[in-house]
Write a protein that holds these residues in place. Structure first.
Motif, PDB file in Angstrom:
ATOM      1  N   GLU A 130     -13.775   7.932  29.170  1.00  0.00           N
ATOM      2  CA  GLU A 130     -14.393   9.154  28.638  1.00  0.00           C
ATOM      3  C   GLU A 130     -14.909   8.879  27.226  1.00  0.00           C
ATOM      4  OE1 GLU A 130     -12.006  12.543  27.552  1.00  0.00           O
ATOM      5  OE2 GLU A 130     -13.806  13.540  26.841  1.00  0.00           O
ATOM      6  N   ASN A 131     -14.095   8.211  26.438  1.00  0.00           N
ATOM      7  CA  ASN A 131     -14.483   7.955  25.055  1.00  0.00           C
ATOM      8  C   ASN A 131     -15.665   7.003  24.929  1.00  0.00           C
ATOM      9  OD1 ASN A 131     -12.649   9.710  23.907  1.00  0.00           O
ATOM     10  ND2 ASN A 131     -10.995   8.208  24.137  1.00  0.00           N
ATOM     11  N   GLN A 132     -15.804   6.127  25.930  1.00  0.00           N
ATOM     12  CA  GLN A 132     -16.967   5.221  25.919  1.00  0.00           C
ATOM     13  C   GLN A 132     -18.263   5.946  26.258  1.00  0.00           C
ATOM     14  OE1 GLN A 132     -15.545   2.384  28.752  1.00  0.00           O
ATOM     15  NE2 GLN A 132     -15.209   0.851  27.152  1.00  0.00           N
ATOM     16  N   HIS A 133     -18.122   7.107  26.869  1.00  0.00           N
ATOM     17  CA  HIS A 133     -19.312   7.870  27.287  1.00  0.00           C
ATOM     18  C   HIS A 133     -19.825   8.813  26.214  1.00  0.00           C
ATOM     19  CE1 HIS A 133     -20.097   6.787  31.436  1.00  0.00           C
ATOM     20  NE2 HIS A 133     -18.798   6.651  31.599  1.00  0.00           N
ATOM     21  N   LYS A 134     -19.377   8.652  24.977  1.00  0.00           N
ATOM     22  CA  LYS A 134     -19.788   9.566  23.903  1.00  0.00           C
ATOM     23  C   LYS A 134     -21.293   9.655  23.758  1.00  0.00           C
ATOM     24  CE  LYS A 134     -16.053  10.442  20.852  1.00  0.00           C
ATOM     25  NZ  LYS A 134     -14.939   9.563  20.567  1.00  0.00           N
ATOM     26  N   LYS A 170     -13.716  13.314  32.071  1.00  0.00           N
ATOM     27  CA  LYS A 170     -12.664  14.192  31.569  1.00  0.00           C
ATOM     28  C   LYS A 170     -11.940  14.879  32.736  1.00  0.00           C
ATOM     29  CE  LYS A 170     -12.160  17.845  28.217  1.00  0.00           C
ATOM     30  NZ  LYS A 170     -12.925  18.771  27.369  1.00  0.00           N
ATOM     31  N   PHE A 171     -12.707  15.350  33.716  1.00  0.00           N
ATOM     32  CA  PHE A 171     -12.083  15.912  34.919  1.00  0.00           C
ATOM     33  C   PHE A 171     -11.141  14.881  35.525  1.00  0.00           C
ATOM     34  CE2 PHE A 171     -16.011  18.771  35.986  1.00  0.00           C
ATOM     35  CZ  PHE A 171     -15.548  19.745  35.117  1.00  0.00           C
ATOM     36  N   ALA A 172     -11.651  13.652  35.633  1.00  0.00           N
ATOM     37  CA  ALA A 172     -10.885  12.599  36.312  1.00  0.00           C
ATOM     38  C   ALA A 172      -9.551  12.337  35.615  1.00  0.00           C
ATOM     39  CB  ALA A 172     -11.721  11.327  36.396  1.00  0.00           C
ATOM     40  N   LYS A 216      -9.249   8.012  30.320  1.00  0.00           N
ATOM     41  CA  LYS A 216      -9.428   8.577  28.982  1.00  0.00           C
ATOM     42  C   LYS A 216     -10.263   7.630  28.147  1.00  0.00           C
ATOM     43  CE  LYS A 216      -5.593  11.589  27.804  1.00  0.00           C
ATOM     44  NZ  LYS A 216      -4.291  11.735  27.126  1.00  0.00           N
ATOM     45  N   HIS A 217      -9.947   6.356  28.271  1.00  0.00           N
ATOM     46  CA  HIS A 217     -10.688   5.331  27.556  1.00  0.00           C
ATOM     47  C   HIS A 217     -12.169   5.369  27.965  1.00  0.00           C
ATOM     48  CE1 HIS A 217     -11.282   1.606  25.418  1.00  0.00           C
ATOM     49  NE2 HIS A 217     -11.871   1.097  26.485  1.00  0.00           N
TER      50      HIS A 217
END
Ligand code: ADE
Length: 311
Positions: A307-311, A147-149, A304-305
């Motif tokens: 980030e969503n994979q890291h749920k 998310k930072f990235a 962003k994609h």
């Protein structure tokens, strides 16, 4: 050529007065050094569009600072006035320009710079950020890091739209020039310099600061290359800093040697614990040909994609 899709501030924001009475600004303590001098924490009364007292960060240049530093802060201010607020870019709140010293009031960002934030997340006693092969402990999740990235890429993407039309360059994109606010939101700071990028003086200074920050750039050695893509390269180094939880780029290497090695094609190796996909993105940012580096909007989407994979 068509005007790029730039989000200029609405007219009333650009023309309204940002000016604040010096007596309404109280400097409380110095909290850091900015690109052009120092940053203090303080309060300001009667800010444009705000009533009461507001906690602010105050950017200032020392009275005996070189004229060029004053000009830089002034141009950062002028640039900020034209920007519509973006969540990942530090926001202007007011200024004192009628007499010296110039004060630029920006939002106060609670947790300070990202580099310190990352290192603190390792816990109090960790000093191993100089060794990339030791997997750092951190209280941050990989989702948070992603998310930072993307937030930084998003802020840069926004600023780089202005860059096309205004020659805005970020002097020194690095984790220490990103601030972390409440709800762990990243905000880019010290991005002003609406000066002509051909200006040799800038070129020199840019090279110097980046060397100091060990953000070595091959183009810094190549006079012909456009300045614009330096930022994508620097962004790759920011990703390295994030993924190593505040690690030092080019550990144990001497500045001059790094420059030569980079020109010969050397790139920082993947620290063992860093994700392959993320490392690939860094390597894309470090391509020798600036044209082949990903754009900030590509980077935002990709991260962003992730980030969503890291749920
Ligand atoms: N350090 C530098 N700029 C800052 C800001 N705007 N808020 C908090 N800490 C800072």
């Amino acid at each position: 050529s068509p005007v790029p899709n730039v989000e200029y501030a609405p007219l009333d924001m650009r023309t309204r007065s940002w000016e604040v009475e010096r007596n309404d600004v109280k400097v409380e303590k110095i909290i850091g050094k900015g690109a052009f001098g120092q940053v203090a924490k303080g309060t300001a009364k009667n800010l444009p569009l705000r009533s009461g007292a507001t906690i602010v960060a105050i950017k200032m240049v020392k009275a005996n600072a070189p004229e060029s530093d004053k000009r830089d802060l002034k141009s950062e201010l002028e640039l900020m006035k034209t920007l519509k607020p973006h969540p990942n870019v530090i926001k202007l709140l007011g200024c004192v320009t009628e007499s010296e010293p110039l004060l630029v009031l920006v939002e106060y960002v609670l947790y300070g710079d990202l580099l310190g934030y990352l290192r603190k997340s390792r816990g109090l006693n960790d000093t191993y950020y100089k060794d990339p092969d030791i997997k750092p402990k951190t209280s941050l999740t990989s989702r948070q890091l992603m998310k930072f990235a993307w937030q930084i890429a998003d802020g840069m993407s926004y600023l780089s739209l202005r860059k096309a039309s205004l020659s805005v360059v970020h002097r020194d994109l690095a984790a220490r020039n990103v601030l972390v606010g409440e709800t762990e939101i990243c905000k880019i700071t010290d991005f002003g310099m609406a000066r002509d990028v051909q200006d040799e003086n800038i070129y020199e200074r840019k090279t110097k600061t980046t060397l100091q920050g060990r953000q070595l750039l091959t183009e810094a050695l190549d006079q012909d290359t456009k300045h614009v893509s330096l930022l994508e390269w620097s962004y790759g180094v920011v990703l390295y800093e994030i993924s190593t939880i505040g690690g030092s780029p080019y550990p144990r290497m001497e500045g001059r040697k790094i420059a030569t090695l980079l020109q010969q094609g050397y790139r920082m190796p993947k620290p063992e614990h860093v994700d392959n996909e993320l490392y690939q993105i860094m390597m894309n940012c470090w391509q020798s040909e600036p044209e082949t580096r990903p754009s900030f909007s590509d980077l935002t989407q990709q991260l962003k994609h992730m980030e969503n994979q890291h749920k």
